[in-house]
Design a protein around this motif. Structure first.
Motif, PDB file in Angstrom:
ATOM      1  N   PRO A  95       0.807  -1.232   0.000  1.00  0.00           N
ATOM      2  CA  PRO A  95       0.000   0.000   0.000  1.00  0.00           C
ATOM      3  C   PRO A  95       0.835   1.275   0.000  1.00  0.00           C
ATOM      4  O   PRO A  95       0.472   2.258  -0.654  1.00  0.00           O
ATOM      5  CB  PRO A  95      -0.834  -0.116   1.272  1.00  0.00           C
ATOM      6  N   TRP A  96       1.962   1.300   0.732  1.00  0.00           N
ATOM      7  CA  TRP A  96       2.771   2.512   0.790  1.00  0.00           C
ATOM      8  C   TRP A  96       3.456   2.802  -0.547  1.00  0.00           C
ATOM      9  O   TRP A  96       3.546   3.955  -0.978  1.00  0.00           O
ATOM     10  CB  TRP A  96       3.806   2.424   1.908  1.00  0.00           C
ATOM     11  N   THR A  97       3.915   1.773  -1.191  1.00  0.00           N
ATOM     12  CA  THR A  97       4.532   1.945  -2.509  1.00  0.00           C
ATOM     13  C   THR A  97       3.506   2.466  -3.501  1.00  0.00           C
ATOM     14  O   THR A  97       3.770   3.380  -4.290  1.00  0.00           O
ATOM     15  CB  THR A  97       5.113   0.608  -3.005  1.00  0.00           C
ATOM     16  N   THR A  98       2.305   1.898  -3.445  1.00  0.00           N
ATOM     17  CA  THR A  98       1.235   2.320  -4.342  1.00  0.00           C
ATOM     18  C   THR A  98       0.868   3.775  -4.098  1.00  0.00           C
ATOM     19  O   THR A  98       0.694   4.558  -5.045  1.00  0.00           O
ATOM     20  CB  THR A  98      -0.002   1.420  -4.151  1.00  0.00           C
ATOM     21  N   ALA A  99       0.769   4.155  -2.817  1.00  0.00           N
ATOM     22  CA  ALA A  99       0.423   5.541  -2.486  1.00  0.00           C
ATOM     23  C   ALA A  99       1.509   6.500  -2.967  1.00  0.00           C
ATOM     24  O   ALA A  99       1.206   7.573  -3.514  1.00  0.00           O
ATOM     25  CB  ALA A  99       0.211   5.675  -0.985  1.00  0.00           C
ATOM     26  N   SER A 100       2.778   6.120  -2.796  1.00  0.00           N
ATOM     27  CA  SER A 100       3.853   7.021  -3.225  1.00  0.00           C
ATOM     28  C   SER A 100       3.907   7.151  -4.742  1.00  0.00           C
ATOM     29  O   SER A 100       4.175   8.233  -5.269  1.00  0.00           O
ATOM     30  CB  SER A 100       5.198   6.556  -2.669  1.00  0.00           C
ATOM     31  N   VAL A 101       3.633   6.078  -5.457  1.00  0.00           N
ATOM     32  CA  VAL A 101       3.582   6.156  -6.922  1.00  0.00           C
ATOM     33  C   VAL A 101       2.427   7.051  -7.362  1.00  0.00           C
ATOM     34  O   VAL A 101       2.567   7.872  -8.282  1.00  0.00           O
ATOM     35  CB  VAL A 101       3.461   4.741  -7.541  1.00  0.00           C
ATOM     36  N   ALA A 102       1.283   6.926  -6.697  1.00  0.00           N
ATOM     37  CA  ALA A 102       0.127   7.767  -7.039  1.00  0.00           C
ATOM     38  C   ALA A 102       0.429   9.236  -6.777  1.00  0.00           C
ATOM     39  O   ALA A 102       0.106  10.105  -7.600  1.00  0.00           O
ATOM     40  CB  ALA A 102      -1.101   7.315  -6.244  1.00  0.00           C
ATOM     41  N   VAL A 103       1.062   9.545  -5.649  1.00  0.00           N
ATOM     42  CA  VAL A 103       1.420  10.930  -5.336  1.00  0.00           C
ATOM     43  C   VAL A 103       2.439  11.453  -6.350  1.00  0.00           C
ATOM     44  O   VAL A 103       2.340  12.597  -6.813  1.00  0.00           O
ATOM     45  CB  VAL A 103       1.953  11.035  -3.886  1.00  0.00           C
ATOM     46  N   GLY A 104       3.397  10.625  -6.713  1.00  0.00           N
ATOM     47  CA  GLY A 104       4.379  11.031  -7.720  1.00  0.00           C
ATOM     48  C   GLY A 104       3.726  11.322  -9.061  1.00  0.00           C
ATOM     49  O   GLY A 104       4.067  12.297  -9.739  1.00  0.00           O
ATOM     50  N   ALA A 105       2.770  10.484  -9.454  1.00  0.00           N
ATOM     51  CA  ALA A 105       2.064  10.698 -10.724  1.00  0.00           C
ATOM     52  C   ALA A 105       1.274  11.996 -10.678  1.00  0.00           C
ATOM     53  O   ALA A 105       1.245  12.758 -11.658  1.00  0.00           O
ATOM     54  CB  ALA A 105       1.149   9.518 -11.019  1.00  0.00           C
ATOM     55  N   LEU A 106       0.624  12.265  -9.550  1.00  0.00           N
ATOM     56  CA  LEU A 106      -0.104  13.533  -9.407  1.00  0.00           C
ATOM     57  C   LEU A 106       0.848  14.722  -9.463  1.00  0.00           C
ATOM     58  O   LEU A 106       0.522  15.757 -10.050  1.00  0.00           O
ATOM     59  CB  LEU A 106      -0.910  13.540  -8.109  1.00  0.00           C
ATOM     60  N   GLY A 107       2.016  14.582  -8.846  1.00  0.00           N
ATOM     61  CA  GLY A 107       3.014  15.649  -8.895  1.00  0.00           C
ATOM     62  C   GLY A 107       3.482  15.915 -10.317  1.00  0.00           C
ATOM     63  O   GLY A 107       3.619  17.070 -10.728  1.00  0.00           O
ATOM     64  N   LEU A 108       3.729  14.851 -11.067  1.00  0.00           N
ATOM     65  CA  LEU A 108       4.140  15.028 -12.468  1.00  0.00           C
ATOM     66  C   LEU A 108       3.041  15.690 -13.289  1.00  0.00           C
ATOM     67  O   LEU A 108       3.317  16.561 -14.123  1.00  0.00           O
ATOM     68  CB  LEU A 108       4.506  13.674 -13.074  1.00  0.00           C
ATOM     69  N   LEU A 109       1.802  15.291 -13.058  1.00  0.00           N
ATOM     70  CA  LEU A 109       0.677  15.899 -13.777  1.00  0.00           C
ATOM     71  C   LEU A 109       0.556  17.370 -13.433  1.00  0.00           C
ATOM     72  O   LEU A 109       0.369  18.214 -14.323  1.00  0.00           O
ATOM     73  CB  LEU A 109      -0.625  15.156 -13.446  1.00  0.00           C
ATOM     74  N   ALA A 110       0.678  17.712 -12.153  1.00  0.00           N
ATOM     75  CA  ALA A 110       0.598  19.113 -11.735  1.00  0.00           C
ATOM     76  C   ALA A 110       1.739  19.921 -12.353  1.00  0.00           C
ATOM     77  O   ALA A 110       1.528  21.039 -12.842  1.00  0.00           O
ATOM     78  CB  ALA A 110       0.628  19.203 -10.216  1.00  0.00           C
ATOM     79  N   ALA A 111       2.952  19.368 -12.349  1.00  0.00           N
ATOM     80  CA  ALA A 111       4.101  20.070 -12.932  1.00  0.00           C
ATOM     81  C   ALA A 111       3.897  20.281 -14.429  1.00  0.00           C
ATOM     82  O   ALA A 111       4.187  21.362 -14.964  1.00  0.00           O
ATOM     83  CB  ALA A 111       5.382  19.277 -12.678  1.00  0.00           C
ATOM     84  N   TYR A 112       3.376  19.282 -15.111  1.00  0.00           N
ATOM     85  CA  TYR A 112       3.113  19.404 -16.551  1.00  0.00           C
ATOM     86  C   TYR A 112       2.093  20.507 -16.820  1.00  0.00           C
ATOM     87  O   TYR A 112       2.272  21.334 -17.709  1.00  0.00           O
ATOM     88  CB  TYR A 112       2.622  18.067 -17.104  1.00  0.00           C
ATOM     89  N   LEU A 113       1.026  20.493 -16.039  1.00  0.00           N
ATOM     90  CA  LEU A 113      -0.014  21.518 -16.244  1.00  0.00           C
ATOM     91  C   LEU A 113       0.502  22.914 -15.933  1.00  0.00           C
ATOM     92  O   LEU A 113       0.147  23.877 -16.627  1.00  0.00           O
ATOM     93  CB  LEU A 113      -1.239  21.183 -15.386  1.00  0.00           C
ATOM     94  N   LEU A 114       1.326  23.048 -14.901  1.00  0.00           N
ATOM     95  CA  LEU A 114       1.885  24.356 -14.576  1.00  0.00           C
ATOM     96  C   LEU A 114       2.857  24.838 -15.657  1.00  0.00           C
ATOM     97  O   LEU A 114       2.867  26.016 -16.010  1.00  0.00           O
ATOM     98  CB  LEU A 114       2.587  24.312 -13.218  1.00  0.00           C
ATOM     99  N   CYS A 115       3.663  23.953 -16.188  1.00  0.00           N
ATOM    100  CA  CYS A 115       4.608  24.325 -17.245  1.00  0.00           C
ATOM    101  C   CYS A 115       3.878  24.646 -18.545  1.00  0.00           C
ATOM    102  O   CYS A 115       4.278  25.534 -19.283  1.00  0.00           O
ATOM    103  CB  CYS A 115       5.603  23.199 -17.482  1.00  0.00           C
ATOM    104  N   LYS A 116       2.818  23.951 -18.798  1.00  0.00           N
ATOM    105  CA  LYS A 116       2.048  24.181 -20.019  1.00  0.00           C
ATOM    106  C   LYS A 116       1.352  25.529 -19.964  1.00  0.00           C
ATOM    107  O   LYS A 116       1.142  26.184 -20.981  1.00  0.00           O
ATOM    108  CB  LYS A 116       1.017  23.053 -20.196  1.00  0.00           C
ATOM    109  N   ARG A 117       0.993  25.954 -18.791  1.00  0.00           N
ATOM    110  CA  ARG A 117       0.287  27.212 -18.585  1.00  0.00           C
ATOM    111  C   ARG A 117       1.137  28.412 -19.021  1.00  0.00           C
ATOM    112  O   ARG A 117       0.630  29.382 -19.536  1.00  0.00           O
ATOM    113  CB  ARG A 117      -0.013  27.341 -17.099  1.00  0.00           C
ATOM    114  N   ASP A 118       2.429  28.323 -18.753  1.00  0.00           N
ATOM    115  CA  ASP A 118       3.332  29.434 -19.074  1.00  0.00           C
ATOM    116  C   ASP A 118       3.604  29.456 -20.515  1.00  0.00           C
ATOM    117  O   ASP A 118       3.389  29.879 -21.418  1.00  0.00           O
ATOM    118  CB  ASP A 118       4.679  29.289 -18.347  1.00  0.00           C
TER     119      ASP A 118
END
Length: 107
Positions: free
Chosen positions: A84-107
């Motif tokens: 469960p902890w590995t799964t949660a950390s992968v999910a958080v990492g994926a959300l972080g990458l998505l947020a970073a992509y959206l923020l970079c795309k915005r500029d």
């Protein structure tokens, strides 16, 4: 994997054959002699047969994909329950990458 590519090639071959038959049907449409009507019926029969075969192949391919998807989802669920902890950390990492992509795309 190889059978999927063979099926895909077979489907593409059938599609081109059907297109060829349809073009032949269109060319014979204007000529209404008895011989052309026989040929037209034969071509129509061939096209219907090819369509049934391609539908059968697509049905088989769909069944294969459905089974593999179900197996993958079960394996994923089992892994998530065992780690469960590995799964949660992968999910958080994926959300972080998505947020970073959206923020970079915005500029």
């Amino acid at each position: 994997m190889a059978s999927n590519s063979l099926r895909k090639a077979s489907l593409q071959s059938m599609e081109s054959e059907i297109e060829s038959l349809l073009r032949s049907l269109e060319s014979l449409k204007g000529d209404a002699t008895d011989e052309s009507l026989k040929t037209l019926k034969s071509l129509k029969s061939n096209a219907e047969s090819a369509l049934k075969t391609s539908r059968h192949l697509l049905s088989d391919l769909y069944d294969d994909v459905k089974v593999k998807t179900r197996e993958t989802s079960i394996a994923t669920r089992d892994y998530a329950q065992e780690h469960p902890w590995t799964t949660a950390s992968v999910a958080v990492g994926a959300l972080g990458l998505l947020a970073a992509y959206l923020l970079c795309k915005r500029d």
